[in-house]
Design a protein around this motif. Structure first.
Motif, mmCIF file in Angstrom:
data_model
loop_
_atom_site.group_PDB
_atom_site.id
_atom_site.type_symbol
_atom_site.label_atom_id
_atom_site.label_comp_id
_atom_site.label_asym_id
_atom_site.label_seq_id
_atom_site.Cartn_x
_atom_site.Cartn_y
_atom_site.Cartn_z
ATOM 1 N N HIS A 49 49.694 -10.921 37.666
ATOM 2 C CA HIS A 49 48.531 -11.699 37.286
ATOM 3 C C HIS A 49 48.953 -13.081 36.816
ATOM 4 O O HIS A 49 50.032 -13.261 36.255
ATOM 5 N N ILE A 50 48.084 -14.036 37.070
ATOM 6 C CA ILE A 50 48.232 -15.394 36.564
ATOM 7 C C ILE A 50 46.898 -15.740 35.907
ATOM 8 O O ILE A 50 45.837 -15.426 36.453
ATOM 9 N N SER A 51 46.942 -16.360 34.756
ATOM 10 C CA SER A 51 45.704 -16.700 34.063
ATOM 11 C C SER A 51 45.709 -18.158 33.657
ATOM 12 O O SER A 51 46.759 -18.787 33.530
ATOM 13 N N SER A 52 44.508 -18.685 33.445
ATOM 14 C CA SER A 52 44.355 -20.070 33.009
ATOM 15 C C SER A 52 43.268 -20.133 31.949
ATOM 16 O O SER A 52 42.182 -19.556 32.126
ATOM 17 N N ASN A 64 42.710 -12.997 37.952
ATOM 18 C CA ASN A 64 42.375 -12.496 39.283
ATOM 19 C C ASN A 64 41.580 -11.196 39.257
ATOM 20 O O ASN A 64 41.680 -10.395 38.323
ATOM 21 N N ALA A 65 40.825 -11.005 40.305
ATOM 22 C CA ALA A 65 40.125 -9.739 40.521
ATOM 23 C C ALA A 65 41.140 -8.718 41.036
ATOM 24 O O ALA A 65 41.853 -8.985 42.005
ATOM 25 N N SER A 76 36.478 -19.320 43.503
ATOM 26 C CA SER A 76 35.274 -18.555 43.169
ATOM 27 C C SER A 76 35.553 -17.084 42.884
ATOM 28 O O SER A 76 34.725 -16.408 42.254
ATOM 29 N N SER A 77 36.687 -16.557 43.339
ATOM 30 C CA SER A 77 36.961 -15.123 43.170
ATOM 31 C C SER A 77 37.493 -14.777 41.793
ATOM 32 O O SER A 77 37.602 -13.602 41.440
ATOM 33 N N LEU A 78 37.849 -15.779 40.994
ATOM 34 C CA LEU A 78 38.431 -15.534 39.673
ATOM 35 C C LEU A 78 37.372 -15.052 38.685
ATOM 36 O O LEU A 78 36.200 -15.423 38.766
#
Length: 265
Positions: A49-52, A64-65, A76-78
């Motif tokens: 996973h990567i997050s912001s 991420n989904a 848009s998928s985040l």
């Protein structure tokens, strides 16, 4: 709602109208980071996973989904999540009904809550970082690139990261640094921008790969004096040089736009 096209692409309704311009830009950068991690051979299918952090929102981050490959992540998928795990917004995934990975939530919420200056957190299970994470010696300062991580943190393996009780030790082991080896697991980097976090992870991956290649030669390593190691490490610190990603990130986006521009949707 059926989400897939005949060419294998997922159809995700745009989220641009449902967020601020600042959040949309964060989404675009984060989606690009997922694609780049895949492009540079550091992805583990749909794991990791990567997050912001969401700009101007102290208690929200994007992630991420769970169920999508890195190379198909779009802005848009985040999914937007609060630090307590509440889903604040997500697109209509239709029959896929995607959610978030619990281990991803536990790791990323801990760092974002403890380190408000951190905008992006990257966690990988690349073959090289997993191999080095299993070595008792850890990451060795064998190359100039590896010397950048002379004082890297280490976090002992406690099982799959599903228990919120592990957050305290994870944050303590990361400390104020930019990189962490998760023993018997993988690697984690953080940055004040997405570009900075990606730069740290890319260099950490190179350091791990070069160490494994050197160890495979089964010959003595060329030693470097400790004062030189410390001076080299200091040259790579945020207070010594310009922030990482300032020059690299725009160039990486140009490269991605030439070959894989779908992340912007």
């Amino acid at each position: 709602m059926k989400n897939d096209l005949p060419d294998g692409r997922l159809v995700i309704p745009s989220m641009q109208a449902h967020c601020s311009p600042a959040e949309w830009q964060a989404r675009v950068d984060l989606a690009a980071c997922y694609r780049l991690v895949a492009m540079y051979g550091m992805a583990d299918m749909m794991a990791n996973h990567i997050s912001s952090r969401v700009p101007d929102e102290d208690d929200a981050f994007l992630i991420n989904a769970y169920g999508m490959m890195y190379e198909e992540i779009t802005a848009s998928s985040l999914i937007k999540v609060s630090h307590d795990g509440t889903v604040l917004s997500q697109p209509d995934f239709g029959e896929l009904n995607y959610g978030i990975n619990k281990a991803g939530y536990v790791i990323h919420s801990a760092v974002h809550e403890a380190r408000p200056e951190v905008a992006c957190v990257i966690h990988t299970h690349s073959w090289a970082s997993m191999a080095v994470s299993s070595l008792q010696c850890g990451l060795l300062p064998l190359t100039q690139t590896a010397m950048r991580f002379l004082h890297i943190g280490y976090h002992d393996y406690q099982g799959v990261v599903l228990d919120l009780a592990e957050q305290a030790s994870l944050v303590k082991d990361l400390g104020p640094g930019e990189a962490l080896i998760l023993r018997n697991h993988g690697a984690l980097t953080v940055g004040r921008t997405v570009g900075e976090a990606f730069n740290w992870m890319h260099r950490l991956e190179l350091a791990c790969r070069s160490q494994l290649a050197a160890m495979a030669c089964n010959t003595p390593f060329s030693p470097v004096a400790q004062p030189v190691l410390e001076d080299t490490w200091n040259n790579y610190q945020p207070g010594t040089r310009r922030p990482y990603g300032v020059m690299e990130w725009p160039a990486l986006l140009r490269s991605l736009d030439r070959i894989d521009p779908g992340y912007r949707t």
